[in-house]
Design a protein around this motif. Structure first.
Motif, mmCIF file in Angstrom:
data_model
loop_
_atom_site.group_PDB
_atom_site.id
_atom_site.type_symbol
_atom_site.label_atom_id
_atom_site.label_comp_id
_atom_site.label_asym_id
_atom_site.label_seq_id
_atom_site.Cartn_x
_atom_site.Cartn_y
_atom_site.Cartn_z
ATOM 1 N N GLU A 11 -10.881 3.207 -24.977
ATOM 2 C CA GLU A 11 -9.581 2.982 -23.438
ATOM 3 C C GLU A 11 -10.269 3.733 -22.058
ATOM 4 O OE1 GLU A 11 -9.070 4.177 -26.383
ATOM 5 O OE2 GLU A 11 -7.673 2.571 -27.888
ATOM 6 N N ALA A 12 -10.371 4.528 -22.587
ATOM 7 C CA ALA A 12 -10.849 5.791 -21.247
ATOM 8 C C ALA A 12 -12.353 5.238 -20.937
ATOM 9 C CB ALA A 12 -11.557 7.214 -21.629
ATOM 10 N N GLU A 13 -13.041 4.906 -21.590
ATOM 11 C CA GLU A 13 -14.228 4.311 -20.749
ATOM 12 C C GLU A 13 -13.757 2.706 -20.622
ATOM 13 O OE1 GLU A 13 -18.310 1.835 -22.454
ATOM 14 O OE2 GLU A 13 -16.974 2.887 -23.938
ATOM 15 N N ILE A 14 -13.302 2.409 -20.553
ATOM 16 C CA ILE A 14 -13.028 0.954 -20.098
ATOM 17 C C ILE A 14 -12.432 1.447 -18.700
ATOM 18 C CG2 ILE A 14 -11.632 -1.653 -20.129
ATOM 19 C CD1 ILE A 14 -11.458 -0.592 -23.187
ATOM 20 N N LEU A 15 -11.553 2.324 -18.968
ATOM 21 C CA LEU A 15 -10.976 2.499 -17.343
ATOM 22 C C LEU A 15 -11.893 3.300 -16.319
ATOM 23 C CD1 LEU A 15 -7.914 3.696 -18.442
ATOM 24 C CD2 LEU A 15 -7.327 1.977 -16.627
ATOM 25 N N TYR A 16 -12.628 3.939 -16.805
ATOM 26 C CA TYR A 16 -14.195 5.298 -16.223
ATOM 27 C C TYR A 16 -14.788 3.607 -15.453
ATOM 28 C CZ TYR A 16 -12.049 9.452 -17.524
ATOM 29 O OH TYR A 16 -11.368 10.534 -17.922
ATOM 30 N N ARG A 17 -14.972 2.541 -16.034
ATOM 31 C CA ARG A 17 -16.377 1.680 -15.666
ATOM 32 C C ARG A 17 -14.811 1.195 -14.941
ATOM 33 N NH1 ARG A 17 -20.702 1.067 -18.355
ATOM 34 N NH2 ARG A 17 -21.334 1.808 -20.469
ATOM 35 N N ARG A 18 -14.267 0.553 -14.830
ATOM 36 C CA ARG A 18 -13.143 0.152 -14.206
ATOM 37 C C ARG A 18 -13.179 0.885 -13.165
ATOM 38 N NH1 ARG A 18 -7.089 -2.258 -15.595
ATOM 39 N NH2 ARG A 18 -6.237 -3.062 -14.144
ATOM 40 N N ASP B 69 -2.118 -3.326 -8.140
ATOM 41 C CA ASP B 69 -3.162 -3.044 -7.400
ATOM 42 C C ASP B 69 -4.685 -2.976 -8.967
ATOM 43 O OD1 ASP B 69 -6.002 -2.543 -5.902
ATOM 44 O OD2 ASP B 69 -5.036 -1.041 -4.799
ATOM 45 N N PRO B 70 -4.988 -3.633 -8.904
ATOM 46 C CA PRO B 70 -5.903 -3.892 -10.031
ATOM 47 C C PRO B 70 -7.114 -2.870 -10.053
ATOM 48 C CG PRO B 70 -4.903 -6.014 -9.659
ATOM 49 C CD PRO B 70 -5.125 -4.864 -9.034
ATOM 50 N N ASN B 71 -7.142 -3.159 -8.359
ATOM 51 C CA ASN B 71 -8.661 -1.916 -8.005
ATOM 52 C C ASN B 71 -8.306 -1.156 -7.760
ATOM 53 O OD1 ASN B 71 -10.473 -4.606 -8.651
ATOM 54 N ND2 ASN B 71 -10.072 -5.263 -7.266
ATOM 55 N N HIS B 72 -7.078 0.319 -7.608
ATOM 56 C CA HIS B 72 -6.887 1.473 -7.303
ATOM 57 C C HIS B 72 -7.759 2.517 -8.006
ATOM 58 C CE1 HIS B 72 -4.978 4.403 -6.305
ATOM 59 N NE2 HIS B 72 -3.941 4.217 -5.375
ATOM 60 N N CYS C 200 -7.130 4.444 -11.876
ATOM 61 C CA CYS C 200 -8.511 3.762 -13.202
ATOM 62 C C CYS C 200 -8.561 4.950 -13.754
ATOM 63 C CB CYS C 200 -8.718 2.930 -12.494
ATOM 64 S SG CYS C 200 -8.829 1.482 -12.806
ATOM 65 N N ILE C 201 -9.129 5.905 -13.066
ATOM 66 C CA ILE C 201 -9.504 7.485 -13.668
ATOM 67 C C ILE C 201 -8.846 8.421 -13.873
ATOM 68 C CG2 ILE C 201 -10.382 9.907 -12.202
ATOM 69 C CD1 ILE C 201 -12.562 7.161 -12.415
ATOM 70 N N ASN C 202 -7.445 8.554 -13.209
ATOM 71 C CA ASN C 202 -6.561 9.333 -13.741
ATOM 72 C C ASN C 202 -5.980 9.067 -15.383
ATOM 73 O OD1 ASN C 202 -6.839 10.818 -11.268
ATOM 74 N ND2 ASN C 202 -4.335 10.770 -10.559
ATOM 75 N N LEU C 203 -5.714 7.765 -15.401
ATOM 76 C CA LEU C 203 -5.181 7.120 -16.448
ATOM 77 C C LEU C 203 -6.261 7.022 -17.390
ATOM 78 C CD1 LEU C 203 -2.989 5.408 -18.516
ATOM 79 C CD2 LEU C 203 -4.007 3.674 -16.797
ATOM 80 N N GLU D 41 0.958 -1.208 0.201
ATOM 81 C CA GLU D 41 -0.259 0.347 0.098
ATOM 82 C C GLU D 41 0.942 1.139 0.022
ATOM 83 O OE1 GLU D 41 -2.855 0.072 3.120
ATOM 84 O OE2 GLU D 41 -3.835 -2.026 2.458
ATOM 85 N N ALA D 42 2.009 1.129 0.727
ATOM 86 C CA ALA D 42 3.055 2.403 1.280
ATOM 87 C C ALA D 42 3.760 2.681 -0.572
ATOM 88 C CB ALA D 42 4.297 2.061 1.987
ATOM 89 N N ARG D 43 3.797 1.643 -1.548
ATOM 90 C CA ARG D 43 4.502 1.408 -2.210
ATOM 91 C C ARG D 43 3.342 1.904 -3.527
ATOM 92 N NH1 ARG D 43 7.782 2.245 -6.070
ATOM 93 N NH2 ARG D 43 7.766 1.533 -7.837
ATOM 94 N N VAL D 44 1.832 1.775 -3.758
ATOM 95 C CA VAL D 44 1.181 2.501 -4.017
ATOM 96 C C VAL D 44 0.630 3.773 -4.002
ATOM 97 C CG1 VAL D 44 -1.864 2.181 -5.119
ATOM 98 C CG2 VAL D 44 -0.031 -0.294 -4.753
ATOM 99 N N GLN D 45 0.607 4.094 -2.819
ATOM 100 C CA GLN D 45 0.567 6.021 -2.553
ATOM 101 C C GLN D 45 1.407 6.241 -3.227
ATOM 102 O OE1 GLN D 45 -2.137 6.975 -1.493
ATOM 103 N NE2 GLN D 45 -2.933 6.200 -1.249
ATOM 104 N N GLY D 46 2.993 6.130 -3.096
ATOM 105 C CA GLY D 46 4.099 6.684 -3.171
ATOM 106 C C GLY D 46 4.165 6.392 -4.634
#
Length: 330
Positions: free
Chosen positions: A194-201, A172-175, A179-182, A139-144
């Motif tokens: 591609e954006a729609e796929i990430l937003y739905r995710r 973390d596939p569920n972050h 997903c939103i920022n990408l 989690e610390a790695r992901v946040q960083g």
């Protein structure tokens, strides 16, 4: 903003950084400050950012500000912990918070220990402790990575930011924020599918994440799939009733589908939520146009009805006159 010494680097964030990174509205931040949940500041440290993020997540769980504040205050009194959001694990317990601290779970308002269904048996403590350590490190790695990705975006280093977001999603596939920022990067590059796929995710990863549904609505709008866009905006509004931007965008979408009455409802709501500024002026203008159009339509229908009644009355008078006129002798 970064202040550095020879061996120490301290990262600081402005209020705008906090709003952008955590995807919260200024009104939310100000509300938490007024309620005493966080101190008002122009500069935030990383722990401050973590605390604001926890508040955002608790509010997403439909806990009221009053209940969060009462639980935190009670926990300080009971445990002596200065900052329960940072120093203890906070979990929802009905309408209140319970806190994990020193291997026990406490509901501080009732001053009772509660059974922790997630607590492992003693024989599993060592294994769980090790797993928890790995989880915390991950989690610390992901946040960083996330905060570094945001900084890369701010510096215009889009490709580096994309690489960081992809690394986050590998860990973390569920972050949902990643997903939103990408997805937003791809949206800005007009890569809408591609954006729609990430937003739905993101909406699947966090079904209470209003921003994910709002952004999904935006990309569906760009793809000319207006009924789906309206549904996404309405979900965002259901999750956050005072989501001004969602009211604005869904009003535009309703106008484009010819549903002017529905658009009017959201224009008027937007004006109440954001009464000053160019967007509010535009909303007022659109609402006025709809009202004038509807008024003309009503007047037109009324005029038609009056005309029909007048014609019918005229015909009736003619008929009565015809019947009352004496017949001339042949």
């Amino acid at each position: 903003m970064t202040a550095s010494n020879e061996n120490i680097t301290v990262t600081q964030y402005s209020r705008q950084d906090v709003l952008r990174i955590l995807r919260i509205h200024l009104k939310q931040l100000c509300s938490w400050e007024r309620s005493g949940l966080i101190n008002r500041s122009e500069v935030y440290s990383f722990p401050d950012l973590v605390q604001v993020r926890k508040l955002r997540d608790l509010r997403a769980m439909r806990l009221s500000v009053a209940n969060i504040r009462a639980s935190i205050h009670a926990m300080r009194q009971v445990s002596g912990v200065a900052n329960p959001l940072l120093e203890a694990g906070a979990v929802r317990n009905g309408a209140r918070l319970a806190f994990r601290l020193s291997g026990a779970m406490m509901e501080p308002i009732a001053r009772q220990f509660v059974f922790d269904f997630d607590s492992p048996r003693q024989s599993q403590l060592a294994e769980v402790s090790s797993a928890a350590g790995h989880q915390a490190a991950r989690e610390a790695r992901v946040q960083g990575l996330f905060f570094e990705a945001v900084r890369m975006e701010e510096r215009g280093k889009t490709q580096e930011a994309v690489a960081h977001y992809q690394s986050i999603l590998a860990l973390d596939p569920n972050h949902a924020p990643a997903c939103i920022n990408l997805g937003t990067i791809q949206y800005n590059q007009r890569q809408f599918i591609e954006a729609e796929i990430l937003y739905r995710r993101a909406t699947v990863a966090d079904s209470n994440y209003a921003l994910a549904f709002f952004d999904l609505g935006n990309v569906l709008d760009e793809l000319q799939r207006l009924p789906e866009a309206i549904a996404a905006y309405c979900t965002a509004i259901r999750l956050v009733t005072h989501y001004a931007d969602a009211h604005y965008n869904v009003a535009l979408a309703y106008e484009r589908t010819g549903e002017r009455r529905a658009a009017l409802r959201h224009w008027t709501t937007y004006i109440k939520l954001d009464p000053i500024g160019p967007w509010s002026n535009h909303a007022r203008m659109q609402a006025r146009k709809i009202l004038e159009r509807e008024k003309l339509s009503i007047v037109h229908r009324g005029s038609s009805v009056r005309h029909d009644l007048h014609s019918r009355r005229a015909r009736s008078v003619v008929s009565l006159r015809a019947l009352s006129t004496p017949l001339l002798p042949l």
